[in-house]
Scaffold this active site. Structure first.
Site, PDB file in Angstrom:
ATOM      1  N   HIS A  77       0.811  -1.231   0.000  1.00  0.00           N
ATOM      2  CA  HIS A  77       0.000   0.000   0.000  1.00  0.00           C
ATOM      3  C   HIS A  77       0.844   1.280   0.000  1.00  0.00           C
ATOM      4  O   HIS A  77       0.674   2.186   0.806  1.00  0.00           O
ATOM      5  CB  HIS A  77      -1.104  -0.001   1.059  1.00  0.00           C
ATOM      6  CG  HIS A  77      -0.719  -0.051   2.511  1.00  0.00           C
ATOM      7  ND1 HIS A  77       0.338   0.623   3.048  1.00  0.00           N
ATOM      8  CD2 HIS A  77      -1.308  -0.703   3.552  1.00  0.00           C
ATOM      9  CE1 HIS A  77       0.395   0.407   4.351  1.00  0.00           C
ATOM     10  NE2 HIS A  77      -0.580  -0.404   4.674  1.00  0.00           N
ATOM     11  N   HIS A 112      -5.798  -8.115  14.810  1.00  0.00           N
ATOM     12  CA  HIS A 112      -5.836  -6.881  14.006  1.00  0.00           C
ATOM     13  C   HIS A 112      -6.596  -7.174  12.722  1.00  0.00           C
ATOM     14  O   HIS A 112      -6.373  -8.220  12.092  1.00  0.00           O
ATOM     15  CB  HIS A 112      -4.372  -6.475  13.731  1.00  0.00           C
ATOM     16  CG  HIS A 112      -4.178  -5.311  12.844  1.00  0.00           C
ATOM     17  ND1 HIS A 112      -5.049  -4.255  12.755  1.00  0.00           N
ATOM     18  CD2 HIS A 112      -3.156  -5.011  11.988  1.00  0.00           C
ATOM     19  CE1 HIS A 112      -4.573  -3.371  11.897  1.00  0.00           C
ATOM     20  NE2 HIS A 112      -3.437  -3.812  11.401  1.00  0.00           N
ATOM     21  N   GLU A 162      -6.661  -5.486   9.786  1.00  0.00           N
ATOM     22  CA  GLU A 162      -6.167  -5.105   8.459  1.00  0.00           C
ATOM     23  C   GLU A 162      -5.995  -6.347   7.584  1.00  0.00           C
ATOM     24  O   GLU A 162      -5.627  -7.417   8.065  1.00  0.00           O
ATOM     25  CB  GLU A 162      -4.861  -4.293   8.556  1.00  0.00           C
ATOM     26  CG  GLU A 162      -4.565  -3.580   7.241  1.00  0.00           C
ATOM     27  CD  GLU A 162      -3.496  -2.494   7.339  1.00  0.00           C
ATOM     28  OE1 GLU A 162      -2.876  -2.320   8.409  1.00  0.00           O
ATOM     29  OE2 GLU A 162      -3.291  -1.808   6.307  1.00  0.00           O
ATOM     30  N   ASP A 216      -4.045  -7.675   5.512  1.00  0.00           N
ATOM     31  CA  ASP A 216      -2.876  -8.555   5.387  1.00  0.00           C
ATOM     32  C   ASP A 216      -2.882  -9.647   6.457  1.00  0.00           C
ATOM     33  O   ASP A 216      -2.149 -10.633   6.351  1.00  0.00           O
ATOM     34  CB  ASP A 216      -1.558  -7.763   5.405  1.00  0.00           C
ATOM     35  CG  ASP A 216      -1.444  -6.773   6.540  1.00  0.00           C
ATOM     36  OD1 ASP A 216      -2.471  -6.230   6.977  1.00  0.00           O
ATOM     37  OD2 ASP A 216      -0.310  -6.514   6.984  1.00  0.00           O
ATOM     38  N   HIS A 237      -1.708  -0.157  15.313  1.00  0.00           N
ATOM     39  CA  HIS A 237      -1.892   1.132  14.694  1.00  0.00           C
ATOM     40  C   HIS A 237      -3.303   1.351  14.166  1.00  0.00           C
ATOM     41  O   HIS A 237      -3.564   2.348  13.483  1.00  0.00           O
ATOM     42  CB  HIS A 237      -0.875   1.315  13.556  1.00  0.00           C
ATOM     43  CG  HIS A 237      -1.135   0.437  12.351  1.00  0.00           C
ATOM     44  ND1 HIS A 237      -1.308   0.960  11.098  1.00  0.00           N
ATOM     45  CD2 HIS A 237      -1.288  -0.884  12.210  1.00  0.00           C
ATOM     46  CE1 HIS A 237      -1.528  -0.026  10.231  1.00  0.00           C
ATOM     47  NE2 HIS A 237      -1.506  -1.137  10.892  1.00  0.00           N
ATOM     48  N   ASP A 280       1.217  -5.990  14.464  1.00  0.00           N
ATOM     49  CA  ASP A 280       2.161  -5.235  13.620  1.00  0.00           C
ATOM     50  C   ASP A 280       3.355  -4.672  14.406  1.00  0.00           C
ATOM     51  O   ASP A 280       4.425  -4.445  13.837  1.00  0.00           O
ATOM     52  CB  ASP A 280       1.445  -4.057  12.953  1.00  0.00           C
ATOM     53  CG  ASP A 280       0.632  -4.480  11.736  1.00  0.00           C
ATOM     54  OD1 ASP A 280       1.005  -5.468  11.077  1.00  0.00           O
ATOM     55  OD2 ASP A 280      -0.373  -3.818  11.448  1.00  0.00           O
ATOM     56  N   TYR A 318       9.869   0.312   9.220  1.00  0.00           N
ATOM     57  CA  TYR A 318       8.492  -0.044   9.581  1.00  0.00           C
ATOM     58  C   TYR A 318       7.936   0.968  10.588  1.00  0.00           C
ATOM     59  O   TYR A 318       6.828   1.477  10.446  1.00  0.00           O
ATOM     60  CB  TYR A 318       8.469  -1.465  10.172  1.00  0.00           C
ATOM     61  CG  TYR A 318       7.086  -2.044  10.224  1.00  0.00           C
ATOM     62  CD1 TYR A 318       6.590  -2.812   9.174  1.00  0.00           C
ATOM     63  CD2 TYR A 318       6.254  -1.801  11.307  1.00  0.00           C
ATOM     64  CE1 TYR A 318       5.310  -3.320   9.209  1.00  0.00           C
ATOM     65  CE2 TYR A 318       4.972  -2.301  11.347  1.00  0.00           C
ATOM     66  CZ  TYR A 318       4.500  -3.073  10.295  1.00  0.00           C
ATOM     67  OH  TYR A 318       3.222  -3.562  10.334  1.00  0.00           O
ATOM     68  N   HIS A 375       4.883  -9.538  11.079  1.00  0.00           N
ATOM     69  CA  HIS A 375       5.741  -9.390   9.899  1.00  0.00           C
ATOM     70  C   HIS A 375       7.196  -9.571  10.327  1.00  0.00           C
ATOM     71  O   HIS A 375       7.620  -9.026  11.348  1.00  0.00           O
ATOM     72  CB  HIS A 375       5.632  -7.981   9.283  1.00  0.00           C
ATOM     73  CG  HIS A 375       4.255  -7.612   8.819  1.00  0.00           C
ATOM     74  ND1 HIS A 375       3.675  -8.108   7.685  1.00  0.00           N
ATOM     75  CD2 HIS A 375       3.358  -6.741   9.344  1.00  0.00           C
ATOM     76  CE1 HIS A 375       2.478  -7.583   7.525  1.00  0.00           C
ATOM     77  NE2 HIS A 375       2.248  -6.754   8.526  1.00  0.00           N
TER      78      HIS A 375
HETATM   79 FE1  FEO Z   1      -1.770  -3.155  10.009  1.00  0.00          FE
HETATM   80 FE2  FEO Z   1       0.256  -5.721   8.942  1.00  0.00          FE
HETATM   81  O1  FEO Z   1      -1.303  -4.693   9.078  1.00  0.00           O
END
Ligand code: FEO
Length: 395
Positions: free
Chosen positions: A24, A78, A80, A82, A145, A164, A191, A224
């Site tokens: 993104h 989370h 999001e 991903d 976040h 994250d 990051y 991640h």
């Molecule tokens: Fe906030 Fe890795 O997604």
């Protein structure tokens, strides 16, 4: 990525996305990973899923250990995509009636992402869940976040599943910090600079709270990148440093150029900064990705921005960079503006306005040069750099 045992009856079952280069808008030069974790106990637990496009790999990794149907609980730290994109596939395979644990905001957000009527369990901050020999504690980490973000802590093993936070966009064969090169810290810094910088105040409060509570952390498993097991305090201390925005004696000179005039100015500004004893580098916005530039901005004291004037406006790439930087709310910075122009020359005024809105200190008036800078003008640019350098030294 094969499933990897990270502790007794605990496995990393996520996937590497080796070839993603744009997450993104964030440049992922070395790909990324979507980590997920399987805990085997009287109740088997899956912590997080992966991006849509990778559910087969995730389910195959799980199937190497247990039949996915034997998963009793799914946790979504989370929403999001991903980490939740594969949820419909996973819940279908695991069993749509299995409990899906999330934060209260996670419940709202998951319902706004997916139309499935899953067996949601929205947890309170601090709520615990016994899974047999072990207990999980859920910790709300709102706006770290997203509003839904939470951590899950495995009490007996002292493992923090941190979503994250503490992550890095990096795909590799290494699993743990002790197997990684020092460069992993650069990925972690990038990051933080691009995902978490604007939440620095909340992040440092959370870190202080965790430290004060005496919570023991033997391992941090982010969603991640690599897992921190050798020295989790290394990444916690780095976050504390980055959150405090204590910049180095360093300047970042960001510019774009039409006919190399603003570029010549940028190089002379950098020379002046060097002359004043400041580490400085020029970044042509069209040659460096904005997320790489923000990583440099994170620990720089000064951000010097140059733009030509195009059709009475900022050059579009400079406006893009300023918009991106403004959203990330860098703190405790000095700013300055410069640029070449032909006949109207509004760009320096517009850069100055943006830097003021970001609450940067502006110790030096903006510098404009008409058309091509000659020797005198370049000398002025060197002086401009020196003045900014003095302001950095005095800050
Ligand atoms: Fe906030 Fe890795 O997604």
């Amino acid at each position: 990525m094969e499933p990897i045992k990270i502790a007794d009856n605990i496995y990393s079952v996520g996937v590497n996305d080796w070839n993603i280069r744009d997450f993104h808008g964030y440049s992922t030069h070395q790909g990324t990973s979507y980590n997920a974790f399987l805990i085997l106990d009287e109740k088997n637990v899956l912590v997080d899923t992966v991006k849509d496009g990778f559910p087969k790999e995730l389910l195959s990794n799980i199937a190497n250990i247990i039949d996915p149907k034997e998963i009793d609980i799914v946790i979504s730290n989370h929403t999001e995509m991903d980490h939740s994109g594969a949820l419909p596939h996973v819940m279908h395979r695991v069993g749509a009636d299995k409990p899906l644990y999330c934060s209260k905001m996670g419940l709202r957000n998951l319902q706004r992402h997916f139309s499935h009527d899953w067996n949601y369990h929205a947890v309170e901050n601090g709520e615990t869940l016994s899974i047999g020999k072990r207990t999980l504690t859920f910790m709300e980490t709102r706006m770290l976040h997203w509003p839904d973000s939470m951590f899950t802590y495995l009490n007996e093993d002292k493992i923090l599943f941190s979503s994250d936070a503490f992550g890095q966009h990096y795909a590799g064969n290494e699993v743990f910090d002790d197997e990684s090169q020092d460069a992993i810290m650069l990925h972690a810094k990038k990051y933080f600079a691009n995902i978490l910088m604007l939440y620095s105040k909340k992040t440092i409060k959370l870190i202080d709270k965790v430290v004060e509570s005496g919570l023991e952390i033997d391992m941090i498993c982010p969603d991640h990148g690599i897992i921190w097991r050798e020295d989790p305090s290394r990444i916690i201390n780095a976050y504390a440093r980055w959150c405090k925005a204590e910049p180095q004696k360093k300047a970042v000179v960001i510019y774009d150029t039409m006919w190399h005039s603003t570029e010549k100015m940028a190089y002379s500004v950098v020379a002046g900064l060097h002359d004043a004893g400041v580490e400085a580098r020029p970044f042509n916005i069209r040659k460096s990705d904005r997320s790489d530039i923000m990583t440099e901005v994170l620990d720089a004291k000064a951000v010097v921005v140059g733009s030509p004037t195009l059709n009475n406006q900022l050059f579009p790439s400079v406006a893009d960079m300023l918009t991106y930087m403004k959203g990330l709310k860098p703190q405790n910075k000095i700013g300055a503006a410069f640029g070449s122009y032909g006949w109207s020359g509004e760009a320096v005024k517009y850069i100055t306005r943006e830097l003021e809105e970001m609450k940067f200190d502006l110790p030096v008036a903006g510098l404009r040069v008409q058309y091509v800078p000659g020797e005198d003008a370049l000398e002025q640019c060197i002086d401009f750099g020196r003045e900014i350098g003095k302001a950095i030294a005095a800050a």
